[in-house]
Design a protein around this motif. Sequence first.
Motif, PDB file in Angstrom:
ATOM      1  N   MET A   1       0.929  -1.272  -0.110  1.00 33.26           N
ATOM      2  CA  MET A   1       0.018   0.018  -0.082  1.00 33.26           C
ATOM      3  C   MET A   1       0.820   1.042  -0.003  1.00 33.26           C
ATOM      4  N   GLU A   2       0.451   2.188  -0.688  1.00 27.50           N
ATOM      5  CA  GLU A   2       1.041   3.437  -0.784  1.00 27.50           C
ATOM      6  C   GLU A   2       1.152   4.110   0.580  1.00 27.50           C
ATOM      7  N   GLU A   3       2.178   4.798   0.985  1.00 33.37           N
ATOM      8  CA  GLU A   3       2.313   5.184   2.540  1.00 33.37           C
ATOM      9  C   GLU A   3       1.763   6.719   2.286  1.00 33.37           C
ATOM     10  N   THR A   4       0.650   6.776   2.751  1.00 34.76           N
ATOM     11  CA  THR A   4      -0.038   8.198   2.765  1.00 34.76           C
ATOM     12  C   THR A   4       0.495   8.956   4.000  1.00 34.76           C
ATOM     13  N   ARG A   5       0.086  10.382   3.732  1.00 33.87           N
ATOM     14  CA  ARG A   5       0.796  11.137   4.993  1.00 33.87           C
ATOM     15  C   ARG A   5      -0.010  10.812   6.325  1.00 33.87           C
ATOM     16  N   GLU A   6      -1.229  10.086   6.119  1.00 36.00           N
ATOM     17  CA  GLU A   6      -1.937   9.625   7.544  1.00 36.00           C
ATOM     18  C   GLU A   6      -1.145   8.427   7.769  1.00 36.00           C
ATOM     19  N   ILE A   7      -0.816   7.670   7.263  1.00 38.96           N
ATOM     20  CA  ILE A   7      -0.203   6.223   7.417  1.00 38.96           C
ATOM     21  C   ILE A   7       1.167   6.671   8.231  1.00 38.96           C
ATOM     22  N   SER A   8       1.855   7.457   7.481  1.00 39.38           N
ATOM     23  CA  SER A   8       3.088   8.167   7.969  1.00 39.38           C
ATOM     24  C   SER A   8       3.145   8.525   9.367  1.00 39.38           C
ATOM     25  N   ALA A   9       1.799   9.294   9.610  1.00 39.93           N
ATOM     26  CA  ALA A   9       1.815  10.014  10.666  1.00 39.93           C
ATOM     27  C   ALA A   9       1.246   8.838  12.059  1.00 39.93           C
ATOM     28  N   LEU A  10       0.598   7.947  11.626  1.00 46.18           N
ATOM     29  CA  LEU A  10       0.078   7.043  12.535  1.00 46.18           C
ATOM     30  C   LEU A  10       1.439   5.996  12.984  1.00 46.18           C
TER      31      LEU A  10
END
Length: 291
Positions: A1-10
């Motif tokens: 899965m592409e690492e979105t800004r939300e995933i990175s923050a999580l």
Amino acid sequence: MEETREISALFHLIDDPDDEVFTTVSDRIISIGSNIIPNLEHLWENTPDESVQERIELLIHRLHFRDLSDEFMVWRNQPEPDLLAGAMLVAKFQYPDLNVDQVIRDIEKMRRNIWLELNSYLTALEQTNVLTTILYNYYHLKGTELNYEQPNDFLINKVLDAKKGNSLSNGILYLILCDLLDIPIRAINIPKQFVLAYFDMEPGQWNQLPSNPIHRIQFYIDPASGQVFTYKDVETYFRRIAVPPTSAYFRPLSNVRVVQMLLEEFAKCFENDKHLYKHRELMELAERIGE
């Protein structure tokens, strides 16, 4: 899965010391679904802190468990749940990347070797002896004591690999082969034992058995060793445990009930503090599929 800004923050909050924050982060990651597992695995590989790695491992496990729970319910709701499929789902709890095709190939090789030795002129005992001889002598399947320190002894893939299991896992392998070969052997509900019985009946007529089917049983089988024994031996056991041998103990167990028993016994391998969550999850699965 592409690492979105939300995933990175999580991911940056996974190591937060505040348990409430971690719980919120965990729930959000779980809600994204199993597509995020490769990202978590990559994060684990690049995380030197062991405590954070443990948190990541727990998240991956929770994601696998959620999918596995759904698979169990799909299996449970089939008209005739297949025992091999159920046993493989139990194995996937511990081995999410289980090679299902390899398990099926191994079972098929066993089935074919037994089938080549069978014919319609064999008696019930001769049929059983063919199956037992190939399984325990040719494949050298060994029976072990029920040991909750050895979780692999409960899992179909590991039984096939190591050629050893306890009475429950060996019995499940035996039952799977009987089902594939149309041999009318089923597990019965003898207290504190996992015993197989050969029923005098045609395949596919299990729903026509009388309420007390004891007189339709020709003999009994100990799946740990393949040894055949008689009703007199069963009577002796009931006398020893001071339990009357009522008809309920001699009715064939459904595949769902056998898998439920496997989950309940497998759960006992995780009653220590470190893995207590696995015990709870396995008991939850057993309850969900219960009859």
